[in-house]
Design a protein around this motif. Structure first.
Motif, PDB file in Angstrom:
ATOM      1  N   GLY A 129       0.854  -1.221  -0.123  1.00 31.84           N
ATOM      2  CA  GLY A 129       0.100   0.031   0.180  1.00 31.84           C
ATOM      3  C   GLY A 129       0.898   1.314   0.080  1.00 31.84           C
ATOM      4  O   GLY A 129       0.429   2.157   0.544  1.00 31.84           O
ATOM      5  N   THR A 130       2.062   1.213  -0.679  1.00 33.86           N
ATOM      6  CA  THR A 130       2.644   2.467  -0.748  1.00 33.86           C
ATOM      7  C   THR A 130       3.265   2.824  -2.245  1.00 33.86           C
ATOM      8  O   THR A 130       2.685   1.980  -3.184  1.00 33.86           O
ATOM      9  N   THR A 131       4.458   3.304  -2.292  1.00 39.88           N
ATOM     10  CA  THR A 131       4.891   3.543  -3.762  1.00 39.88           C
ATOM     11  C   THR A 131       6.134   2.957  -3.925  1.00 39.88           C
ATOM     12  O   THR A 131       6.887   2.404  -2.959  1.00 39.88           O
ATOM     13  N   PRO A 132       6.589   2.714  -5.167  1.00 44.09           N
ATOM     14  CA  PRO A 132       8.009   1.829  -5.355  1.00 44.09           C
ATOM     15  C   PRO A 132       9.002   2.681  -4.954  1.00 44.09           C
ATOM     16  O   PRO A 132       9.921   2.202  -4.424  1.00 44.09           O
ATOM     17  N   ASP A 133       9.068   4.155  -4.886  1.00 40.37           N
ATOM     18  CA  ASP A 133      10.067   4.919  -4.581  1.00 40.37           C
ATOM     19  C   ASP A 133      10.445   4.726  -3.047  1.00 40.37           C
ATOM     20  O   ASP A 133      11.358   4.722  -2.367  1.00 40.37           O
ATOM     21  N   ARG A 134       9.010   4.616  -2.099  1.00 39.96           N
ATOM     22  CA  ARG A 134       9.268   4.551  -0.763  1.00 39.96           C
ATOM     23  C   ARG A 134       9.703   2.771  -0.397  1.00 39.96           C
ATOM     24  O   ARG A 134      10.673   2.793   0.449  1.00 39.96           O
ATOM     25  N   VAL A 135       9.644   2.138  -1.440  1.00 39.93           N
ATOM     26  CA  VAL A 135      10.055   0.675  -1.112  1.00 39.93           C
ATOM     27  C   VAL A 135      11.558   0.578  -1.629  1.00 39.93           C
ATOM     28  O   VAL A 135      12.350   0.101  -0.655  1.00 39.93           O
TER      29      VAL A 135
END
Length: 267
Positions: free
Chosen positions: A176-182
Motif C-alpha cells: 500500500g505504498t509507492t515503489p520509491d518508498r520501497v
C-alpha cells in the motif's frame, strides 16, 4: 588568564587547519562515493526496467556511450586546465584555491563541527516550550507522503508475493505504498535492488527471495509469531493471510489465506 601569544595562536591555528583538512577530505570522499553509488543504483534500475532483451541491450549501449563520451570530455577539459596551470596563466587560481581551502579547513577544524545535515550529539531539545506548541510540533514532525515500509513489512510481503523473487512495484502494491518508498526502505537496509525474474511478470527491478534472499529478508521467528497469532502480514489490514512457520525447516515460512478472519489458524 593571560592571552595566548602569537606563536601559541599560530600553532593552534596550524593544528586546527590540519584537523579540518583531514575532515574535509574524508567528508568529500564520502559524498563522492555516495553519489557514485546512487548513480550506479539508478542506472542499474533503469536497465532492469527494460521490457525485453533488445530493450535492455539498447539501454546498456546508451549507458556505455554516455560514459565514454563523459570520459572523453573530462579528459579534454582536464588536459586543457593542466596546460593553463603549467604555463602560469592560471597561477591566480592556485592561490585562490589554497586560500579557500585553508579558510574552510580552519572552520571545519573546530571541536563542535558536524557535517551538514546532522545535529550535534549533545544537542538536547528545548524544555521551556509552552504546552500550546505541542500539537503544532507533533504536526510538523509527522512524516508526509506514503508510508515507509519496515524491514518486517518487506519480509512478510516478499514471503507472500515472491515467486520466490519479487518486483519493487509488486511489493509496493502489496504494502500500500509507492515503489520509491520501497526503494528507500531497501536502500536503508542496504538490500541490493537488481533485475529479477518474477513468474508470470517477466524481468524487472526487484529483490531476490528464497535461498538467494538477503539476510535481512530471511523470515524471523518474531515476525512469524506475530502473524501466526492472527495479525495481518503488513500495514494493510485488508489482507486475509498469515504466515505459519515450517517446523521441519525453520528457514521456510508458509503463507496461508484465511477463509474466515475470525477463526484461529490451526497447524
Amino acid at each position: 588568564m593571560t592571552a595566548p601569544t602569537t606563536m601559541q595562536w599560530l600553532r593552534t591555528a596550524v593544528d586546527r587547519v590540519a584537523v579540518g583538512s583531514s575532515r574535509l577530505a574524508l567528508h568529500s570522499a564520502r559524498r563522492t562515493a555516495q553519489r557514485a553509488r546512487t548513480a550506479f543504483q539508478r542506472s542499474r534500475g533503469w536497465v532492469g526496467d527494460s521490457k525485453n532483451t533488445a530493450d535492455k541491450l539498447l539501454r546498456l549501449a546508451l549507458l556505455l556511450g554516455a560514459a565514454a563520451l563523459t570520459r572523453k570530455i573530462g579528459t579534454k577539459i582536464g588536459m586543457w586546465a593542466y596546460h593553463r596551470l603549467e604555463s602560469g596563466a592560471w597561477s591566480w587560481l592556485l592561490w585562490a584555491t589554497a586560500i579557500t581551502w585553508t579558510i574552510a579547513a580552519y572552520r571545519t577544524g573546530r571541536d563542535d563541527w558536524t557535517p551538514k545535515g546532522t545535529a550535534p550529539a549533545d544537542e538536547e531539545p528545548a524544555e521551556d516550550q509552552p504546552d500550546t506548541d505541542e500539537p503544532e510540533t507533533a504536526t510538523e514532525s509527522a512524516p508526509a507522503g506514503p508510508p515507509l515500509p519496515t524491514i518486517a513489512d518487506l519480509r512478510v510481503s516478499l514471503a507472500k508475493v515472491g515467486t520466490p523473487h519479487a518486483h519493487v512495484a509488486v511489493l509496493a502494491t502489496d504494502l500500500g505504498t509507492t515503489p520509491d518508498r520501497v526503494r528507500e526502505a531497501l536502500d536503508k537496509q542496504e538490500i541490493p535492488v537488481e533485475p529479477v525474474r518474477m513468474q508470470g511478470r517477466g524481468t524487472s527491478t526487484g529483490v531476490k527471495g528464497g535461498p538467494a534472499a538477503h539476510p535481512a529478508l530471511t523470515p524471523r521467528p518474531a515476525d512469524v509469531a506475530v502473524v501466526a497469532a492472527g495479525q495481518p502480514g503488513n500495514n494493510n489490514s485488508n489482507n486475509g493471510y498469515v504466515l505459519v512457520p515450517d517446523h521441519i525447516n525453520p528457514v521456510r515460512t508458509h503463507v496461508v489465506w484465511r477463509t474466515a478472519p475470525t477463526e484461529p489458524i490451526k497447524d
